[in-house]
Design an enzyme around this catalytic site. Structure first.
Site, short mmCIF file in Angstrom:
data_model
loop_
_atom_site.label_atom_id
_atom_site.label_comp_id
_atom_site.label_asym_id
_atom_site.label_seq_id
_atom_site.Cartn_x
_atom_site.Cartn_y
_atom_site.Cartn_z
N ASP A 37 0.56 -0.85 0.01
CA ASP A 37 0.40 -0.10 -0.20
C ASP A 37 1.14 1.11 0.33
OD1 ASP A 37 -2.51 -1.33 0.37
OD2 ASP A 37 -3.00 -1.49 2.48
N LEU A 38 1.70 1.38 0.93
CA LEU A 38 2.59 2.65 1.07
C LEU A 38 3.39 2.66 0.03
CD1 LEU A 38 4.16 1.84 4.98
CD2 LEU A 38 1.62 3.42 3.80
#
Length: 392
Positions: A165-166
């Site tokens: 995600d990051l």
């Protein structure tokens, strides 16, 4: 805000969860005017939790918030009013959803050819998995990361942060900035997109090239570096430390610092390949020495010798670390309802430019009326839209 590098940009934020908001947070932190658009009745909660929770608060600072039902014609009309003067749209819906809603890149660019449209999906915008929903841990598994994370033989382990995600959010922010720069030459925007699977494969980095170029399938290595020794985690009298003395010169300085000069000439230990082959014995020998004294002693011994080292901190110890405090990674802000807070600082630094969290995370729909008024909607029109549940 006018002194920040992205001041003057307008961003429409259609994101949920974490990957998309991570991208938007970069743009908001550096001065873009971000309007977060959520559906009515969402009450400020999504996969990142309740709007008053630690996760949500850290993701959505420096934004304004409104609630619009994009499934209605009236709601979609408001979105396109905003899109006419926007510079960027960011979304991380399932690949097909934006087309069903009619807010895809082709639809937006038809009324604003300068728009830069950023998308994050689970597996890509098309292909055999393009229709699937994707979340971080699935990408960690399918992208190969879980197969190389953890102690050999102890089972598969995900990374302790949502790294897919990051990374997707971080890389999409870079892609948006490249597209905005390209727009200065062409006058036209672009659709830029990535996926959790793509960024996870990209982040395999040397482990990926190890397979592609050498035909080697990496496995779990625990805290050991695949090729460098000694590199890893070692016990001390109080808490473990991490250290890396991987080059020949560092190895010699490391041996002297540990008062083990005989290791420099020991058969097999005097070459990089030999040390790699005898990794278990070397790690055991180092551990016998390091466990005799506390971590601070070894850091004070190894640092002057030029050996990278540091303690293994818990999260509270990390934020208590004097260097982390010097870097001001916990930034204070006052929330009108929740009181004084500290949020994680953006890690980018620019010379002669002071950065701060300008506004706390807004409540759900907090700015709906104000933004509609800026678009020229009267109080009666806004009331009718609210009564029809187009907005809230």
């Amino acid at each position: 805000m006018t002194g920040l590098p992205l001041s003057g940009l307008r961003v429409l934020d259609l994101t949920v969860a974490r990957a998309g908001p991570t991208c938007v947070r970069h743009l908001a932190d550096w001065g873009a005017e971000v309007i977060r658009i959520a559906p009515p009745g969402a009450e400020g909660a999504d996969i990142a939790g309740d709007q008053d929770g630690f996760d949500y608060q850290n993701l959505h600072r420096n934004k304004r918030a409104m609630q619009i039902d994009l499934k209605t014609d009236a709601g979609k009309a408001i979105f396109f009013e905003l899109a006419k003067t926007a510079d960027v749209v960011i979304e991380n819906m399932r690949a097909a959803v934006k087309f069903r809603l009619g807010v895809d890149y082709a639809s937006v660019s038809a009324i604003n050819p300068r728009i830069v449209y950023g998308s994050i999906s689970g597996f890509g915008q098309d292909g055999p998995y393009g229709h699937r929903a994707g979340v971080d841990q699935i990408a960690q598994g399918m992208g190969g990361l879980m197969s190389i994370t953890g102690i050999p033989g102890a089972g598969l382990v995900r990374v302790g942060i949502p790294i897919a995600d990051l990374t997707a959010g971080n890389l999409l922010a870079l892609a948006v900035m490249m597209a905005l720069f390209d727009r200065t030459r062409t006058g036209h925007g672009r659709w830029v997109h990535t996926s959790l699977l793509e960024v996870m494969v990209f982040m395999l980095d040397f482990q990926a090239s190890r397979w592609l170029l050498a035909g080697e399938v990496a496995g779990q290595a625990g805290n050991d570096h695949p090729t460098s020794i000694p590199t890893g985690v070692y016990p001390t009298a109080d808490r473990p430390i991490a250290l890396a003395a991987s080059s020949p010169r560092m190895w010699e300085r490391f041996c002297d610092a540990l008062e083990k000069p005989e290791w420099k000439t020991r058969r097999g230990w005097n070459t990089r390949d030999g040390r790699s082959d005898d990794r278990a014995a070397i790690n055991a020998a180092i551990s016998e020495v390091t466990r005799t004294k506390p971590s601070l002693h070894w850091i004070e011994v190894l640092d002057p010798a030029g050996i990278p080292c540091g303690p293994i901190n818990t999260i509270d110890q990390t934020f208590a670390d004097p260097q982390v405090q010097h870097l001001q990674m916990a930034k204070p802000i006052s929330h009108p309802r929740l009181g004084d807070q500290k949020l994680v600082r953006n890690p980018i630094n620019m010379s002669d430019l002071a950065w701060d969290i300008r506004t706390p995370t807004p409540d759900a729909g907090q700015h709906t009326d104000a933004i509609l008024a800026e678009l020229g909607h009267s109080a009666d029109e806004i009331a009718r839209l609210r009564a029809a549940r187009v907005i809230s």
